[in-house]
Design an enzyme around this catalytic site. Structure first.
Site, PDB file in Angstrom:
ATOM      1  N   LEU A   1      10.719 -20.792  -4.325  1.00  0.00           N
ATOM      2  CA  LEU A   1       9.842 -19.830  -3.650  1.00  0.00           C
ATOM      3  C   LEU A   1       8.490 -19.882  -4.358  1.00  0.00           C
ATOM      4  O   LEU A   1       8.429 -19.850  -5.578  1.00  0.00           O
ATOM      5  CB  LEU A   1      10.431 -18.412  -3.754  1.00  0.00           C
TER       6      LEU A   1
ATOM      7  N   HIS B   1       2.216   3.309  -9.076  1.00  0.00           N
ATOM      8  CA  HIS B   1       1.993   1.882  -9.347  1.00  0.00           C
ATOM      9  C   HIS B   1       3.144   1.312 -10.184  1.00  0.00           C
ATOM     10  O   HIS B   1       3.607   0.200  -9.936  1.00  0.00           O
ATOM     11  CB  HIS B   1       0.667   1.676 -10.082  1.00  0.00           C
TER      12      HIS B   1
ATOM     13  N   ASP C   1       0.832  -1.209   0.000  1.00  0.00           N
ATOM     14  CA  ASP C   1       0.000   0.000   0.000  1.00  0.00           C
ATOM     15  C   ASP C   1       0.870   1.264   0.000  1.00  0.00           C
ATOM     16  O   ASP C   1       1.999   1.255   0.500  1.00  0.00           O
ATOM     17  CB  ASP C   1      -0.911  -0.015   1.237  1.00  0.00           C
TER      18      ASP C   1
HETATM   19  C1  IPE Z   1      -5.530  -2.848  -0.231  1.00  0.00           C
HETATM   20  O1  IPE Z   1      -5.136  -1.524  -0.407  1.00  0.00           O
HETATM   21  C2  IPE Z   1      -5.469  -3.582  -1.519  1.00  0.00           C
HETATM   22  C3  IPE Z   1      -4.155  -3.706  -2.145  1.00  0.00           C
HETATM   23  C4  IPE Z   1      -3.008  -3.302  -1.722  1.00  0.00           C
HETATM   24  C5  IPE Z   1      -4.179  -4.400  -3.392  1.00  0.00           C
HETATM   25  P1  IPE Z   1      -6.181  -0.320  -0.532  1.00  0.00           P
HETATM   26  O2  IPE Z   1      -5.398   0.905  -0.589  1.00  0.00           O
HETATM   27  O3  IPE Z   1      -7.151  -0.585  -1.603  1.00  0.00           O
HETATM   28  O4  IPE Z   1      -6.954  -0.442   0.877  1.00  0.00           O
HETATM   29  P2  IPE Z   1      -7.965   0.555   1.589  1.00  0.00           P
HETATM   30  O5  IPE Z   1      -9.124   0.733   0.670  1.00  0.00           O
HETATM   31  O6  IPE Z   1      -7.258   1.840   1.830  1.00  0.00           O
HETATM   32  O7  IPE Z   1      -8.326  -0.122   2.875  1.00  0.00           O
HETATM   33  C1  IPE Z   2      -1.611   0.142  -3.367  1.00  0.00           C
HETATM   34  O1  IPE Z   2      -1.368   1.501  -3.373  1.00  0.00           O
HETATM   35  C2  IPE Z   2      -1.812  -0.408  -4.742  1.00  0.00           C
HETATM   36  C3  IPE Z   2      -3.172  -0.922  -5.002  1.00  0.00           C
HETATM   37  C4  IPE Z   2      -4.201  -0.881  -4.194  1.00  0.00           C
HETATM   38  C5  IPE Z   2      -3.375  -1.538  -6.293  1.00  0.00           C
HETATM   39  P1  IPE Z   2      -2.565   2.555  -3.367  1.00  0.00           P
HETATM   40  O2  IPE Z   2      -2.950   2.840  -4.766  1.00  0.00           O
HETATM   41  O3  IPE Z   2      -3.680   2.083  -2.502  1.00  0.00           O
HETATM   42  O4  IPE Z   2      -1.866   3.821  -2.732  1.00  0.00           O
HETATM   43  P2  IPE Z   2      -2.489   4.835  -1.712  1.00  0.00           P
HETATM   44  O5  IPE Z   2      -3.008   4.059  -0.539  1.00  0.00           O
HETATM   45  O6  IPE Z   2      -3.602   5.535  -2.441  1.00  0.00           O
HETATM   46  O7  IPE Z   2      -1.368   5.743  -1.362  1.00  0.00           O
HETATM   47 MG    MG Z   3      -4.133   2.359  -0.544  1.00  0.00          MG
END
Ligand code: IPE
Ligand code: IPE
Ligand code: MG
Length: 256
Positions: free
Chosen positions: A135, A41, A24
């Protein structure tokens, strides 16, 4: 595989056998740099590479990465398509390297929602790496913990229809083999980057006794050093699985 932390006390080792990560913070990493979220990303893919290598080097056997949740479809259409494109690209470009490194790829989640081309690439990559066992890299895509429990329940009843008339016979051992990661031990260590302290519908069944580690570091900045810090924290945990510290110290606990 009978590796349920609630049915039997699992063996604990200094290095986690199975690490599960919520990657995240990609969006915030980019926003801080005045870049579009999608740049975060793209940068996140490099962190995946680093972490796969770091875990392989450190003797981890299973690494599960949350790449796209069942709730991530709620994001803007452009961001969702970019994430799908990155997934396709990663499968096209990285599978050779996984093969060289002895990594077996698994993808779990409701894959039926993906474009046919992506489904095909996933099937090919899984087949191509199926003989590897250095792995196990498991990517959770269109995955939700509640979806997993529901699909397992449906699969269990389809395989054993008599259970519908005898619900008292439904136990963990009946359900667990149908969960999408039944082939792996439960995660020993969960890591969430990006500062949030929540599970976000990840492996809700499988995390019952997992050690939970949260770090403010954004996923694109995560790598070997951060893995080392998480593993050091993990080594300091006392995994009691319901027993007392005194029982652990004496080595007398049932299943110790
Ligand atoms: C959780 O992250 C899903 C992934 C990392 C793929 P999100 O950024 O979507 O989670 P929330 O919505 O903040 O809880
Ligand atoms: C995690 O990073 C990637 C996915 C959920 C695919 P985010 O896109 O949720 O990044 P933040 O949380 O908005 O910073
Ligand atoms: Mg996120």
């Amino acid at each position: 595989m009978t590796s349920s932390s609630t049915l039997a006390v699992p063996e604990t080792r200094p290095v986690p056998r199975h690490v599960a990560i919520i990657m995240d913070g990609n969006g915030r990493w980019a926003t801080r740099r005045h870049l579009p979220r999608t740049a975060g990303h793209a940068k996140g893919v490099q962190a995946v590479r680093r972490v796969v290598e770091a875990c392989g080097r450190r003797g981890v056997e299973y690494l599960t990465l949350f790449a796209f949740s069942s709730e991530n479809w709620r994001r803007p259409v452009d961001e969702v398509s970019l994430l799908m494109r990155l997934f396709v690209q990663a499968l096209e470009r990285e599978v050779d390297k996984l093969q060289e490194q002895g990594v077996r790829l698994h993808v779990v989640g409701d894959l039926s929602a993906f474009e046919p081309r992506l489904q095909e690439l996933i099937a090919q990559a899984q087949a191509r790496t199926a003989a590897n066992d250095r792995l196990h890299l498991c990517v959770a895509a269109n995955y939700g913990g509640r979806w997993d429990i529901l699909q397992a329940t449906r699969a269990m009843l389809a395989a054993r229809p008599e259970l519908a008339a005898h619900p008292e016979r439904i136990d963990e051992a009946a359900l667990a083999p149908h969960l999408s990661m039944a082939w792996a031990p439960e995660p020993d260590l969960f890591i969430r980057t990006g500062g949030e302290q929540r599970i976000s519908n990840f492996l809700i069944w499988q995390l019952a006794y997992t050690e939970l580690y949260f770090t403010d570091r954004y996923w694109p900045d995560f790598g070997d050093e951060e893995i080392a810090a998480a593993f050091e924290w993990y080594r300091s945990r006392e995994r009691r699985f319901g027993r007392t510290s005194a029982q652990l110290a004496a080595g007398t606990a049932a299943g110790a």
